[in-house]
Design a protein around this motif. Sequence first.
Motif, PDB file in Angstrom:
ATOM      1  N   ASP A  83      38.338   2.049 -12.003  1.00 52.42           N
ATOM      2  CA  ASP A  83      37.457   1.682 -10.896  1.00 52.42           C
ATOM      3  C   ASP A  83      37.542   2.668  -9.729  1.00 52.42           C
ATOM      4  O   ASP A  83      37.022   2.401  -8.649  1.00 52.42           O
ATOM      5  CB  ASP A  83      37.770   0.275 -10.398  1.00 52.42           C
ATOM      6  N   LEU A  84      38.181   3.799  -9.946  1.00 53.56           N
ATOM      7  CA  LEU A  84      38.287   4.814  -8.900  1.00 53.56           C
ATOM      8  C   LEU A  84      37.205   5.858  -9.135  1.00 53.56           C
ATOM      9  O   LEU A  84      37.334   6.752  -9.963  1.00 53.56           O
ATOM     10  CB  LEU A  84      39.665   5.467  -8.931  1.00 53.56           C
ATOM     11  N   ASP A  85      36.126   5.748  -8.406  1.00 52.67           N
ATOM     12  CA  ASP A  85      34.961   6.602  -8.606  1.00 52.67           C
ATOM     13  C   ASP A  85      34.941   7.697  -7.538  1.00 52.67           C
ATOM     14  O   ASP A  85      34.642   7.435  -6.373  1.00 52.67           O
ATOM     15  CB  ASP A  85      33.673   5.772  -8.538  1.00 52.67           C
ATOM     16  N   LEU A  86      35.275   8.908  -7.958  1.00 48.22           N
ATOM     17  CA  LEU A  86      35.296  10.031  -7.030  1.00 48.22           C
ATOM     18  C   LEU A  86      34.201  11.013  -7.415  1.00 48.22           C
ATOM     19  O   LEU A  86      34.153  11.478  -8.560  1.00 48.22           O
ATOM     20  CB  LEU A  86      36.650  10.736  -7.070  1.00 48.22           C
ATOM     21  N   PRO A  87      33.295  11.344  -6.526  1.00 54.38           N
ATOM     22  CA  PRO A  87      32.212  12.267  -6.847  1.00 54.38           C
ATOM     23  C   PRO A  87      32.750  13.656  -7.186  1.00 54.38           C
ATOM     24  O   PRO A  87      33.666  14.158  -6.526  1.00 54.38           O
ATOM     25  CB  PRO A  87      31.367  12.293  -5.568  1.00 54.38           C
ATOM     26  N   ASP A  88      32.188  14.266  -8.248  1.00 53.44           N
ATOM     27  CA  ASP A  88      32.574  15.608  -8.672  1.00 53.44           C
ATOM     28  C   ASP A  88      34.071  15.733  -8.909  1.00 53.44           C
ATOM     29  O   ASP A  88      34.676  16.781  -8.650  1.00 53.44           O
ATOM     30  CB  ASP A  88      32.121  16.655  -7.648  1.00 53.44           C
ATOM     31  N   ALA A  89      34.695  14.659  -9.443  1.00 44.80           N
ATOM     32  CA  ALA A  89      36.138  14.678  -9.673  1.00 44.80           C
ATOM     33  C   ALA A  89      36.539  15.792 -10.629  1.00 44.80           C
ATOM     34  O   ALA A  89      37.617  16.367 -10.508  1.00 44.80           O
ATOM     35  CB  ALA A  89      36.593  13.325 -10.222  1.00 44.80           C
ATOM     36  N   GLU A  90      35.652  16.130 -11.587  1.00 45.52           N
ATOM     37  CA  GLU A  90      35.997  17.167 -12.562  1.00 45.52           C
ATOM     38  C   GLU A  90      36.111  18.543 -11.929  1.00 45.52           C
ATOM     39  O   GLU A  90      36.722  19.456 -12.487  1.00 45.52           O
ATOM     40  CB  GLU A  90      34.948  17.208 -13.678  1.00 45.52           C
ATOM     41  N   PHE A  91      35.526  18.721 -10.743  1.00 44.88           N
ATOM     42  CA  PHE A  91      35.605  20.004 -10.056  1.00 44.88           C
ATOM     43  C   PHE A  91      36.641  19.993  -8.929  1.00 44.88           C
ATOM     44  O   PHE A  91      36.820  21.000  -8.260  1.00 44.88           O
ATOM     45  CB  PHE A  91      34.236  20.387  -9.495  1.00 44.88           C
ATOM     46  N   SER A  92      37.275  18.870  -8.726  1.00 46.47           N
ATOM     47  CA  SER A  92      38.306  18.768  -7.691  1.00 46.47           C
ATOM     48  C   SER A  92      39.653  18.982  -8.364  1.00 46.47           C
ATOM     49  O   SER A  92      40.386  18.040  -8.637  1.00 46.47           O
ATOM     50  CB  SER A  92      38.248  17.400  -7.003  1.00 46.47           C
ATOM     51  N   VAL A  93      39.970  20.235  -8.650  1.00 43.55           N
ATOM     52  CA  VAL A  93      41.092  20.528  -9.531  1.00 43.55           C
ATOM     53  C   VAL A  93      42.309  21.091  -8.817  1.00 43.55           C
ATOM     54  O   VAL A  93      43.362  21.264  -9.441  1.00 43.55           O
ATOM     55  CB  VAL A  93      40.666  21.501 -10.649  1.00 43.55           C
ATOM     56  N   HIS A  94      42.190  21.380  -7.521  1.00 39.24           N
ATOM     57  CA  HIS A  94      43.342  22.004  -6.865  1.00 39.24           C
ATOM     58  C   HIS A  94      43.329  21.709  -5.359  1.00 39.24           C
ATOM     59  O   HIS A  94      42.453  22.197  -4.641  1.00 39.24           O
ATOM     60  CB  HIS A  94      43.319  23.519  -7.094  1.00 39.24           C
ATOM     61  N   GLY A  95      44.296  20.892  -4.938  1.00 41.27           N
ATOM     62  CA  GLY A  95      44.396  20.575  -3.525  1.00 41.27           C
ATOM     63  C   GLY A  95      43.288  19.685  -3.004  1.00 41.27           C
ATOM     64  O   GLY A  95      43.062  19.610  -1.795  1.00 41.27           O
ATOM     65  N   GLY A  96      42.592  18.988  -3.913  1.00 36.63           N
ATOM     66  CA  GLY A  96      41.469  18.140  -3.524  1.00 36.63           C
ATOM     67  C   GLY A  96      41.889  16.710  -3.222  1.00 36.63           C
ATOM     68  O   GLY A  96      43.020  16.436  -2.833  1.00 36.63           O
ATOM     69  N   HIS A  97      40.940  15.782  -3.418  1.00 39.61           N
ATOM     70  CA  HIS A  97      41.140  14.395  -3.029  1.00 39.61           C
ATOM     71  C   HIS A  97      42.321  13.755  -3.764  1.00 39.61           C
ATOM     72  O   HIS A  97      43.197  13.131  -3.135  1.00 39.61           O
ATOM     73  CB  HIS A  97      39.864  13.601  -3.311  1.00 39.61           C
ATOM     74  N   VAL A  98      42.368  13.888  -5.089  1.00 35.86           N
ATOM     75  CA  VAL A  98      43.402  13.213  -5.870  1.00 35.86           C
ATOM     76  C   VAL A  98      44.779  13.793  -5.572  1.00 35.86           C
ATOM     77  O   VAL A  98      45.737  13.055  -5.301  1.00 35.86           O
ATOM     78  CB  VAL A  98      43.090  13.305  -7.379  1.00 35.86           C
ATOM     79  N   GLU A  99      44.895  15.104  -5.609  1.00 28.82           N
ATOM     80  CA  GLU A  99      46.199  15.729  -5.410  1.00 28.82           C
ATOM     81  C   GLU A  99      46.730  15.476  -3.998  1.00 28.82           C
ATOM     82  O   GLU A  99      47.919  15.197  -3.806  1.00 28.82           O
ATOM     83  CB  GLU A  99      46.097  17.225  -5.689  1.00 28.82           C
ATOM     84  N   THR A 100      45.866  15.558  -3.023  1.00 24.98           N
ATOM     85  CA  THR A 100      46.284  15.295  -1.650  1.00 24.98           C
ATOM     86  C   THR A 100      46.673  13.829  -1.472  1.00 24.98           C
ATOM     87  O   THR A 100      47.674  13.514  -0.811  1.00 24.98           O
ATOM     88  CB  THR A 100      45.164  15.677  -0.674  1.00 24.98           C
ATOM     89  N   SER A 101      45.913  12.932  -2.078  1.00 25.22           N
ATOM     90  CA  SER A 101      46.257  11.504  -2.005  1.00 25.22           C
ATOM     91  C   SER A 101      47.618  11.237  -2.652  1.00 25.22           C
ATOM     92  O   SER A 101      48.430  10.454  -2.133  1.00 25.22           O
ATOM     93  CB  SER A 101      45.177  10.667  -2.693  1.00 25.22           C
ATOM     94  N   LEU A 102      47.874  11.889  -3.778  1.00 29.16           N
ATOM     95  CA  LEU A 102      49.163  11.727  -4.444  1.00 29.16           C
ATOM     96  C   LEU A 102      50.314  12.143  -3.538  1.00 29.16           C
ATOM     97  O   LEU A 102      51.327  11.442  -3.423  1.00 29.16           O
ATOM     98  CB  LEU A 102      49.207  12.553  -5.728  1.00 29.16           C
TER      99      LEU A 102
END
Length: 262
Positions: A153-172
């Motif tokens: 249920d975690l819908d992030l736009p353009d997640a496949e292109f957020s591969v370095h220092g983006g939303h997921v990695e920064t959130s982690l």
Amino acid sequence: MTVERLLHHLTTVDVAALPKDRGVVVQPIGAVEQHGPHLPVVTDALVAERIARGAVARLPDDAPVWVLPTLHYGKSTEHLGRAGTVSLSTRTLLSVCEDVGRSVAASGFRRLVFVNGHGGNPSTLDTVARDVRVETGLQVFPVTTGRLGLPADLDLPDAEFSVHGGHVETSLLLALEPSLVRLDRAVEGGRAVADLYRDKRHLSLEGVVPTAWVTDDLSANGVIGDPVHASAEVGHRVREAWESRLAQALLEIVGFEFPGTV
């Protein structure tokens, strides 16, 4: 996670006495490389270590799984030239991982799991896993945290292109070690990456027909993605998903054998 799960905290007598026939040794591996202006260069190694240890801590007390010290350096040639990046060559990383495999086998264990937190390592780990398998007879399992998948249920736009220092990695990192994150410096990078592939039927950044890239091809500031709205809440959800899925996989790996080996 108890000290007894950390293999390097045990004595040689303790390790010799461990039940190795079904036992699993986990080797976290990451990288030391630039992650834009807002994340530490240790990001990938930190993620690998915390997810590996967190997954093992979720296992039943009698699960025969032990964790080695984290290998902090990886193959980060795509980031060379940017301050703070320390990269091993492909040949060096192969040799280091082969030596780890030989050593684990020499101690009597029969299963080795690489838990990898860096996107530049998987192809090398896939190669070395088979080489170690052939040479030592170990069952070897290369796992990359980013491939464990995001919560449904975690819908992030353009997640496949957020591969370095983006939303997921920064959130982690906000969830795992917030004191190391400079969110006030967070800026989007690699804005044109999604547009570059949007009309391509076959080409992709890292998909079925991937494109070999270095950071300078995609981003001026070293970020490939958008970290601006990252949050610890998202990071905790990703961590929970990754630790849970890795723990389940480790339980499947315990005692796994190919038919021809039993």
